[in-house]
Design a protein around this motif. Structure first.
Motif, short mmCIF file in Angstrom:
data_model
loop_
_atom_site.label_atom_id
_atom_site.label_comp_id
_atom_site.label_asym_id
_atom_site.label_seq_id
_atom_site.Cartn_x
_atom_site.Cartn_y
_atom_site.Cartn_z
N GLN A 1 40.84 33.36 32.69
CA GLN A 1 41.90 32.58 32.26
C GLN A 1 42.74 33.37 31.47
OE1 GLN A 1 42.18 29.48 33.76
NE2 GLN A 1 44.26 29.08 33.18
N GLN A 3 46.83 33.21 29.07
CA GLN A 3 47.78 32.37 29.09
C GLN A 3 49.03 33.17 28.63
OE1 GLN A 3 46.45 29.57 26.01
NE2 GLN A 3 46.29 28.01 27.69
N TYR A 32 45.10 43.51 33.87
CA TYR A 32 45.91 42.80 34.83
C TYR A 32 47.19 43.69 35.15
CZ TYR A 32 43.54 38.37 33.75
OH TYR A 32 42.67 37.24 33.60
N THR A 99 48.03 39.13 37.32
CA THR A 99 46.85 38.92 38.15
C THR A 99 45.93 40.11 38.23
OG1 THR A 99 46.38 38.36 40.65
CG2 THR A 99 48.01 40.23 40.21
N TYR A 111 50.41 36.31 42.40
CA TYR A 111 50.25 36.21 40.71
C TYR A 111 49.40 35.03 40.57
CZ TYR A 111 53.01 40.44 40.35
OH TYR A 111 53.47 41.68 40.59
N TYR A 113 48.81 33.71 37.29
CA TYR A 113 49.07 33.29 35.90
C TYR A 113 50.32 33.34 35.83
CZ TYR A 113 43.95 33.65 35.71
OH TYR A 113 42.68 33.52 35.74
N TRP A 114 51.04 32.31 35.25
CA TRP A 114 52.53 32.44 35.01
C TRP A 114 52.83 32.00 33.46
CZ3 TRP A 114 56.02 34.10 38.47
CH2 TRP A 114 55.77 34.45 39.73
#
Length: 124
Positions: A1, A3, A32, A99, A111, A113-114
């Protein structure tokens, strides 16, 4: 995960510059692929630019190529978007995305995560 938190948006006159930052949490930032997308009112989210994990490979949308520059500092877990020669049509909310595995850098669904987005407004 992971952020993501964007910053650096604001109001700027046409022809001006802004630098956006995207700070990422977690220890695996360097693995990433990072991207910037934007969404104008009433329009779909569109690809702006992306950078691979090592920073050695980048991809730009034609509309920003030559004006925008993406970079990353893996030691600071941060990706940057330097925007020069801004135009009225650059007005949008700009989103940072991340990502691990991506086949198509330019696709929103690649992707995982945003960030929450940061507003960029270019005035005449």
């Amino acid at each position: 995960q992971v952020q993501l938190v964007e910053s650096g948006g604001g109001l700027v006159q046409a022809g001006g510059s802004l630098r956006l930052s995207c700070a990422a949490s977690g220890r695996t930032f360097s693995t990433y692929t990072m991207g910037w997308f934007r969404q104008a009112p009433g329009k779909e989210r569109e690809f702006v630019v992306a950078i691979r994990s090592s920073g050695a490979s980048t991809s730009y949308a034609d509309s920003v190529n030559g004006r925008f520059t993406i970079s990353r500092d893996n030691a600071k877990n941060t990706v940057y978007l330097q925007m020069n020669s801004l135009k009225l049509e650059d007005t949008a909310v700009y989103y940072c995305a991340a990502t691990v595995r991506v086949t198509n850098l330019r696709v929103v669904t690649s992707y995982a995560y945003w960030g929450q987005g940061t507003q960029v407004t270019v005035s005449s």
